[in-house]
Design a protein around this motif. Structure first.
Motif, PDB file in Angstrom:
ATOM      1  N   PHE A  46      28.763  22.055  -5.595  1.00  0.00           N
ATOM      2  CA  PHE A  46      29.416  20.919  -6.257  1.00  0.00           C
ATOM      3  C   PHE A  46      30.518  20.370  -5.359  1.00  0.00           C
ATOM      4  O   PHE A  46      30.648  19.165  -5.180  1.00  0.00           O
ATOM      5  CB  PHE A  46      29.979  21.326  -7.618  1.00  0.00           C
ATOM      6  CG  PHE A  46      30.538  20.169  -8.396  1.00  0.00           C
ATOM      7  CD1 PHE A  46      29.698  19.328  -9.110  1.00  0.00           C
ATOM      8  CD2 PHE A  46      31.900  19.909  -8.408  1.00  0.00           C
ATOM      9  CE1 PHE A  46      30.201  18.244  -9.817  1.00  0.00           C
ATOM     10  CE2 PHE A  46      32.417  18.827  -9.113  1.00  0.00           C
ATOM     11  CZ  PHE A  46      31.572  17.992  -9.816  1.00  0.00           C
ATOM     12  N   TYR A  47      31.343  21.269  -4.799  1.00  0.00           N
ATOM     13  CA  TYR A  47      32.366  20.882  -3.823  1.00  0.00           C
ATOM     14  C   TYR A  47      31.901  21.343  -2.449  1.00  0.00           C
ATOM     15  O   TYR A  47      31.315  22.418  -2.315  1.00  0.00           O
ATOM     16  CB  TYR A  47      33.709  21.541  -4.145  1.00  0.00           C
ATOM     17  CG  TYR A  47      34.279  21.145  -5.487  1.00  0.00           C
ATOM     18  CD1 TYR A  47      34.755  19.861  -5.714  1.00  0.00           C
ATOM     19  CD2 TYR A  47      34.367  22.066  -6.519  1.00  0.00           C
ATOM     20  CE1 TYR A  47      35.288  19.505  -6.947  1.00  0.00           C
ATOM     21  CE2 TYR A  47      34.902  21.723  -7.756  1.00  0.00           C
ATOM     22  CZ  TYR A  47      35.356  20.435  -7.961  1.00  0.00           C
ATOM     23  OH  TYR A  47      35.883  20.083  -9.176  1.00  0.00           O
ATOM     24  N   ILE A  66      32.839  15.923  -3.077  1.00  0.00           N
ATOM     25  CA  ILE A  66      31.960  16.372  -4.150  1.00  0.00           C
ATOM     26  C   ILE A  66      30.526  16.163  -3.675  1.00  0.00           C
ATOM     27  O   ILE A  66      30.141  15.041  -3.314  1.00  0.00           O
ATOM     28  CB  ILE A  66      32.249  15.612  -5.456  1.00  0.00           C
ATOM     29  CG1 ILE A  66      33.677  15.950  -5.905  1.00  0.00           C
ATOM     30  CG2 ILE A  66      31.214  15.960  -6.526  1.00  0.00           C
ATOM     31  CD1 ILE A  66      34.168  15.174  -7.087  1.00  0.00           C
ATOM     32  N   ARG A  67      29.794  17.276  -3.646  1.00  0.00           N
ATOM     33  CA  ARG A  67      28.430  17.310  -3.103  1.00  0.00           C
ATOM     34  C   ARG A  67      28.419  16.647  -1.728  1.00  0.00           C
ATOM     35  O   ARG A  67      29.092  17.121  -0.834  1.00  0.00           O
ATOM     36  CB  ARG A  67      27.447  16.717  -4.085  1.00  0.00           C
ATOM     37  CG  ARG A  67      27.338  17.509  -5.375  1.00  0.00           C
ATOM     38  CD  ARG A  67      26.202  17.012  -6.267  1.00  0.00           C
ATOM     39  NE  ARG A  67      26.207  17.695  -7.547  1.00  0.00           N
ATOM     40  CZ  ARG A  67      26.686  17.190  -8.669  1.00  0.00           C
ATOM     41  NH1 ARG A  67      27.183  15.967  -8.702  1.00  0.00           N
ATOM     42  NH2 ARG A  67      26.643  17.892  -9.787  1.00  0.00           N
ATOM     43  N   ASP A  68      27.679  15.527  -1.562  1.00  0.00           N
ATOM     44  CA  ASP A  68      27.636  14.869  -0.251  1.00  0.00           C
ATOM     45  C   ASP A  68      28.567  13.659  -0.175  1.00  0.00           C
ATOM     46  O   ASP A  68      28.669  13.013   0.860  1.00  0.00           O
ATOM     47  CB  ASP A  68      26.207  14.468   0.113  1.00  0.00           C
ATOM     48  CG  ASP A  68      25.600  13.465  -0.871  1.00  0.00           C
ATOM     49  OD1 ASP A  68      26.302  13.030  -1.813  1.00  0.00           O
ATOM     50  OD2 ASP A  68      24.409  13.137  -0.705  1.00  0.00           O
ATOM     51  N   GLY A  69      29.251  13.338  -1.276  1.00  0.00           N
ATOM     52  CA  GLY A  69      30.196  12.222  -1.288  1.00  0.00           C
ATOM     53  C   GLY A  69      29.550  10.850  -1.262  1.00  0.00           C
ATOM     54  O   GLY A  69      30.233   9.853  -1.055  1.00  0.00           O
ATOM     55  N   GLU A  74      29.862   9.669  -4.799  1.00  0.00           N
ATOM     56  CA  GLU A  74      30.987   8.826  -4.391  1.00  0.00           C
ATOM     57  C   GLU A  74      31.777   8.394  -5.625  1.00  0.00           C
ATOM     58  O   GLU A  74      33.008   8.383  -5.620  1.00  0.00           O
ATOM     59  CB  GLU A  74      30.471   7.608  -3.630  1.00  0.00           C
ATOM     60  CG  GLU A  74      31.567   6.718  -3.078  1.00  0.00           C
ATOM     61  CD  GLU A  74      31.020   5.572  -2.240  1.00  0.00           C
ATOM     62  OE1 GLU A  74      31.851   4.757  -1.794  1.00  0.00           O
ATOM     63  OE2 GLU A  74      29.797   5.478  -2.031  1.00  0.00           O
ATOM     64  N   ALA A  75      31.063   8.080  -6.699  1.00  0.00           N
ATOM     65  CA  ALA A  75      31.728   7.711  -7.953  1.00  0.00           C
ATOM     66  C   ALA A  75      32.496   8.900  -8.525  1.00  0.00           C
ATOM     67  O   ALA A  75      33.589   8.732  -9.076  1.00  0.00           O
ATOM     68  CB  ALA A  75      30.696   7.205  -8.957  1.00  0.00           C
TER      69      ALA A  75
END
Length: 132
Positions: A46-47, A66-69, A74-75
């Protein structure tokens, strides 16, 4: 000479010595950063931190996304930053670092107590639980 800077440096050194000196602050820095890196590393993706080798990880600033951003993540990064801003956290927004979204940065300079980082950890857990 710049006497104010010298005087301020003297006060800072005295303050640090009263609290155990460099060994105490090194221990605190390791404990604080380890708490956050462990939370990130155990978040099941998740992070994600940008520096995965513990040898090169900063003890003063933990930068992650967060994940791949990207895309819906991104949201989530934006939502994370909005929530921390609403709570009064300072300077949590970092440079994008090669992804579309801003990165998240938690800064832990010497005066930052361990309890503050425990609050950050709890927020990370709560945010993940709400958005996983």
């Amino acid at each position: 000479p710049v006497t104010f800077s010298v005087w301020l440096g003297k006060l800072t050194c005295e303050w640090m010595l009263e609290r155990g000196g460099l060994p105490a602050f090194e221990d605190l820095a390791i404990r604080r950063s380890s708490l956050l890196y462990d939370t990130i590393d155990n978040s099941n993706g998740f992070y994600n931190t940008f520096v995965t080798d513990p040898l090169y990880r900063s003890r003063m600033q933990v930068v992650f996304t967060i994940r791949d951003g990207m895309g819906k993540n991104e949201a989530l990064v934006s939502k994370f930053l909005e929530e921390t801003d609403a709570m009064g956290w300072l300077d949590v927004r970092s440079h994008p670092l090669g992804i579309p979204s801003d990165a998240i940065r938690i800064t832990m300079y010497n005066p930052q107590p361990m309890e503050a980082i425990e609050v950050v950890r709890e927020f990370l857990h709560d945010f993940q639980r709400r958005h996983e």
